[in-house]
Design a protein around this motif. Sequence first.
Motif, PDB file in Angstrom:
ATOM      1  N   ARG A 234       0.822  -1.205   0.000  1.00  4.78           N
ATOM      2  CA  ARG A 234       0.000   0.000   0.000  1.00  4.78           C
ATOM      3  C   ARG A 234       0.862   1.264   0.000  1.00  4.78           C
ATOM      4  N   ILE A 235       1.984   1.236   0.675  1.00  2.00           N
ATOM      5  CA  ILE A 235       2.873   2.399   0.681  1.00  2.00           C
ATOM      6  C   ILE A 235       3.368   2.682  -0.735  1.00  2.00           C
ATOM      7  N   GLY A 236       3.770   1.630  -1.451  1.00  6.07           N
ATOM      8  CA  GLY A 236       4.195   1.821  -2.839  1.00  6.07           C
ATOM      9  C   GLY A 236       3.094   2.398  -3.694  1.00  6.07           C
TER      10      GLY A 236
ATOM     11  N   LEU B  68      -0.694   6.799   3.759  1.00  8.89           N
ATOM     12  CA  LEU B  68       0.748   6.651   3.949  1.00  8.89           C
ATOM     13  C   LEU B  68       1.128   6.759   5.420  1.00  8.89           C
ATOM     14  N   THR B  69       0.574   7.744   6.114  1.00 12.42           N
ATOM     15  CA  THR B  69       0.887   7.877   7.535  1.00 12.42           C
ATOM     16  C   THR B  69       0.350   6.679   8.314  1.00 12.42           C
ATOM     17  N   GLY B  70      -0.806   6.154   7.915  1.00 12.05           N
ATOM     18  CA  GLY B  70      -1.367   4.996   8.595  1.00 12.05           C
ATOM     19  C   GLY B  70      -0.523   3.749   8.421  1.00 12.05           C
ATOM     20  N   ASN B  71      -0.159   3.433   7.167  1.00 11.98           N
ATOM     21  CA  ASN B  71       0.633   2.225   6.924  1.00 11.98           C
ATOM     22  C   ASN B  71       2.049   2.340   7.485  1.00 11.98           C
ATOM     23  N   LEU B  72       2.661   3.512   7.374  1.00  8.65           N
ATOM     24  CA  LEU B  72       3.978   3.705   7.983  1.00  8.65           C
ATOM     25  C   LEU B  72       3.878   3.629   9.505  1.00  8.65           C
ATOM     26  N   GLY B  73       2.753   4.081  10.033  1.00 10.85           N
ATOM     27  CA  GLY B  73       2.543   3.996  11.473  1.00 10.85           C
ATOM     28  C   GLY B  73       2.517   2.559  11.954  1.00 10.85           C
ATOM     29  N   TYR B  74       1.878   1.669  11.200  1.00 11.60           N
ATOM     30  CA  TYR B  74       1.859   0.247  11.564  1.00 11.60           C
ATOM     31  C   TYR B  74       3.273  -0.319  11.557  1.00 11.60           C
TER      32      TYR B  74
END
Length: 313
Positions: free
Chosen positions: A161-163, A246-252
């Motif tokens: 998802r980040i990509g 992006l902030t959500g997935n990086l947060g995980y």
Amino acid sequence: MLGRTAGGLFWMFRYLERSENTARLLDTGFRIALTGSETAESEWESIVTTAGVRELYLQKYDTFEQGHVINFLLRDKDNPSSVMSVIEAARSNARMVRTALSSDVWEATNESWMAMKTALARPVTVKNLGDVLTSIRQHSSLVRGALHGTMLRNEIFDFARIGTFVERADNTARILDVKYYVLLPSAAFVGSSMDNAQWETILRSVSAFRSFRWLNEAETTPMAIAQFLILDKRMPRSLAFCYSKLTGNLGYLAQKHVGGLPSLDLAQEIYAKIDNRQIETVFEEGLHEFLENRISDTARLASQIQEDFRFYG
């Protein structure tokens, strides 16, 4: 998960998203070119510039003729960002990380590659351009659907998802910048029927026309459309939506990353520039300048993500 796997997932889904975005960009250029043939070549030039391959294109062609641009962006192997090139790169990355993918995701990716090899085996003409662009978007949706329907919500899903959202945020900013800064023939056209038609074309090219009309019953205006594609968190291709994800997935991922995560800090910093922003202040800053800054921010974030997860595992 080793850094090689993280990078493979990140780039696999960046490439898949890029193939769809290139198709949408070409569709935008083609639709807008139909509204005014006198500026057709400059509009195709702007598409090449937006795709970030202007210098590479000029190494092969002297003019921005429609057929050259279409085939350069769709099937030219000398263009590493052509749809055929990025689909092949996505498949190569998928093979590298195949054990991290569900069989459905791998099969959808492989099917996309085979379909594009067939569709792009010969030069694409205006006559079959629409069918080819539709096929590209549909196969991108198949992979995305397989990802959402069959993958665990773990770090593998996060990197995918980040990509996707790094690439999508960059594309949304670029496609808006093409319209406002390059494709509009003259400042005299701002607010005219031609200007509004071009803005509506942007909405249709990102499959957002109907959802925009659901939320905006009044007359379509550039400011309302810009607000929708930049700031509306309900719109899956808006900058605000992309950076919230992006902030959500990086947060995980940060929860398992000892010592902090600079890419999360940077994503939150960029998101703060968009979140709860008023579109009037964006236009006061200058829409072109605002979009250029977000394109630069997204490039910085992509580099930081790769640095952070080089040895992830």
